[in-house]
Every structure is written in structure tokens, then in C-alpha cells.
Design an enzyme around this catalytic site. Sequence first.
Site, PDB file in Angstrom:
ATOM      1  N   LYS A   1      -3.505  15.550  -7.854  1.00 45.13           N
ATOM      2  CA  LYS A   1      -2.735  15.497  -9.097  1.00 45.13           C
ATOM      3  C   LYS A   1      -2.026  16.823  -9.370  1.00 45.13           C
ATOM      4  O   LYS A   1      -0.896  16.840  -9.881  1.00 45.13           O
ATOM      5  CB  LYS A   1      -3.646  15.130 -10.268  1.00 45.13           C
ATOM      6  CG  LYS A   1      -4.163  13.693 -10.223  1.00 45.13           C
ATOM      7  CD  LYS A   1      -3.047  12.677 -10.200  1.00 45.13           C
ATOM      8  CE  LYS A   1      -3.544  11.253 -10.392  1.00 45.13           C
ATOM      9  NZ  LYS A   1      -2.470  10.248 -10.196  1.00 45.13           N
TER      10      LYS A   1
ATOM     11  N   TYR B   1      -9.210  14.471  -6.163  1.00 42.24           N
ATOM     12  CA  TYR B   1      -8.351  13.899  -7.204  1.00 42.24           C
ATOM     13  C   TYR B   1      -7.573  15.007  -7.919  1.00 42.24           C
ATOM     14  O   TYR B   1      -6.357  14.914  -8.088  1.00 42.24           O
ATOM     15  CB  TYR B   1      -9.214  13.124  -8.190  1.00 42.24           C
ATOM     16  CG  TYR B   1      -8.458  12.503  -9.344  1.00 42.24           C
ATOM     17  CD1 TYR B   1      -7.703  11.347  -9.157  1.00 42.24           C
ATOM     18  CD2 TYR B   1      -8.520  13.063 -10.605  1.00 42.24           C
ATOM     19  CE1 TYR B   1      -7.018  10.766 -10.213  1.00 42.24           C
ATOM     20  CE2 TYR B   1      -7.841  12.489 -11.676  1.00 42.24           C
ATOM     21  CZ  TYR B   1      -7.091  11.342 -11.474  1.00 42.24           C
ATOM     22  OH  TYR B   1      -6.418  10.777 -12.532  1.00 42.24           O
TER      23      TYR B   1
ATOM     24  N   SER C   1      -2.792  14.067 -14.223  1.00 38.56           N
ATOM     25  CA  SER C   1      -3.977  14.047 -15.076  1.00 38.56           C
ATOM     26  C   SER C   1      -4.170  15.416 -15.713  1.00 38.56           C
ATOM     27  O   SER C   1      -3.756  16.439 -15.149  1.00 38.56           O
ATOM     28  CB  SER C   1      -5.211  13.687 -14.243  1.00 38.56           C
ATOM     29  OG  SER C   1      -6.404  13.970 -14.935  1.00 38.56           O
TER      30      SER C   1
ATOM     31  N   ALA D   1      -6.949  18.055  -6.856  1.00 42.56           N
ATOM     32  CA  ALA D   1      -6.016  18.699  -5.929  1.00 42.56           C
ATOM     33  C   ALA D   1      -4.748  17.867  -5.769  1.00 42.56           C
ATOM     34  O   ALA D   1      -3.628  18.389  -5.772  1.00 42.56           O
ATOM     35  CB  ALA D   1      -6.688  18.921  -4.576  1.00 42.56           C
TER      36      ALA D   1
ATOM     37  N   ASP E   1       0.869  -1.173   0.000  1.00 42.37           N
ATOM     38  CA  ASP E   1       0.000   0.000   0.000  1.00 42.37           C
ATOM     39  C   ASP E   1       0.909   1.227   0.000  1.00 42.37           C
ATOM     40  O   ASP E   1       1.617   1.486   0.982  1.00 42.37           O
ATOM     41  CB  ASP E   1      -0.886  -0.018   1.246  1.00 42.37           C
ATOM     42  CG  ASP E   1      -1.790   1.209   1.354  1.00 42.37           C
ATOM     43  OD1 ASP E   1      -1.653   2.136   0.534  1.00 42.37           O
ATOM     44  OD2 ASP E   1      -2.625   1.232   2.272  1.00 42.37           O
TER      45      ASP E   1
END
Length: 276
Positions: free
Chosen positions: A164, A160, A147, A162, A69
Amino acid sequence: MSTNLTTGPLVGQVVLITGSESGIGRETARAFCQLGAAVVLNGRQAERLECTRQALAAEGYRVAACVADVTNYADCEHLVAMALNRFGRLDVLITNASISQRAYFADMQPEVFRQVLDSNVYGSVYPLKAALPHLIARQGSVTFISSISALNGMPSGSAYCAGKAALANLAHTLRLELAATGVHFGVVHIGFTQNDPDKRVLDAAGQPVPIAHRPPRWQKSQAQVAAIILKHVRRRRRRTIISALGRLILVVHSLLPRLGDWVVLTSQRRMRNFYE
């Protein structure tokens, strides 16, 4: 299929790719293997990870796999140690593992926001922190998978986007701090990509749901994206934006931000299934 492991421009190189049990990570691993690199696969689902390892090994490639993880630093230390024990060195780190979302900020539970953000920020920071001394020793390469949504933001993707976006500033800062080491730090902003049929993202309550609709004509295949990531690493680029849409987003939101926001808000009204 038998593969000659003694030839190829990347023979002798060792590449660690997080989140490579499936999807883009798996195809990126295959692309590096095809050029002769040894690849360390990573994921959290042991059975799927082993299936990917077996598939690549059956093609004749040098691969190892480690369940870890990447939001757990001890797991990342174990992951890097396994790579070194198996192959003796580490030349390239690609941080691909992340969790995405399909939820508006006002509806999200705080712990879900944190889970998504942690996967995208600490999921890159922790593997890099564990691997950095070994990458410095090789004057290696680090690539964060980001992204195109990080270039401006996207409704229903707050955590997501923030996370990336943070990777771009992290890479820039590391280039400045570690300029003397010779390590390459790059970011690849991925656009719409064909996903595995069972790919899931998190809703506002943290439950896995299918990814929002994406017009097929806007999507690249996983193999096409992997080839671009490979070229980015080999050329040690600082930033690669995948797709014409991504480059258009960058230009519009840099030069005409109000127009860019109008386009997004209009599409949100007219194409709700694109976000929800």
C-alpha cells in the site's frame, strides 16, 4: 427500482473498478452508478460477481462484469478490452482489489508474503498498464486504493503495508512522468471500515482467516467510504486520508515518529486481538 439513466453529472463516463464484486468496491460502483456513470465490475469469484452485477442492473444502472485476476497481465488486457467493447471508452480506473494479511513477518512463508505484496502492487500496476493509453485519450482519472496503515506501518501487516505504501510513490512518480497527458493520479488511504461478514485475510501459511478485531466505533460504513472515494475522483485530488485517526497518524509519525512508534508498540501489548 427504475432509474433514469439520462441524467446525472457522470452520464457518459465509464468507470472500471477492480475488486468490485463485494465490499468497498461494490459500494463504490453503486455510488458512481447513482450519478449516471457506466461501471465495469471486476472480481475473481464469478458467482458473486454476477450477483453484484444483477443487483445493480436491477436498480436500473449500466453495468458490465468481467472475471479477471488483476495480478495476471493478460487478464487485465482482457478486462480493459471488455470495457471498451461494451462501452466504447474508459474515463476512470479505480484499483481496489487487494489481499490483506494477519501474520507477523517472522512467521510468514515467503510465497505468502509475495502473494499479498503482488496483489497490492501488481494488482494496481497491471490494470493501469493495460488501461493507460485509453485513459490518456480521455485525460482520465486513476485512483489507487491504499490504507492508513501505509502511512507508517502496522504490526502483523508487513506485506500489506509495504504494498500500500508503494502505491503512494507510484502515483507521485506517474504524476511527474505523465504530467503533460492531463491524467489524474490519486491515492485514497482507507481507514477501518465495516467488512462483509465473510471477508477473509491470509495467515502466515496462506490460509484464509477472519480479519483482526476492529472496534465498531472506529469503523466507517462501506457506503461512507465509497462516497469519499467518489468525491476524491470527481475533485481529482492527489491524496485523501479517510478518518481522523488516519490524519492523526500522518501528523504524529511525520513530526513525532518516536512517539508514534511508542503508541503502536503499547497498543500491541495491550490490545493483541487488534493485530492477531
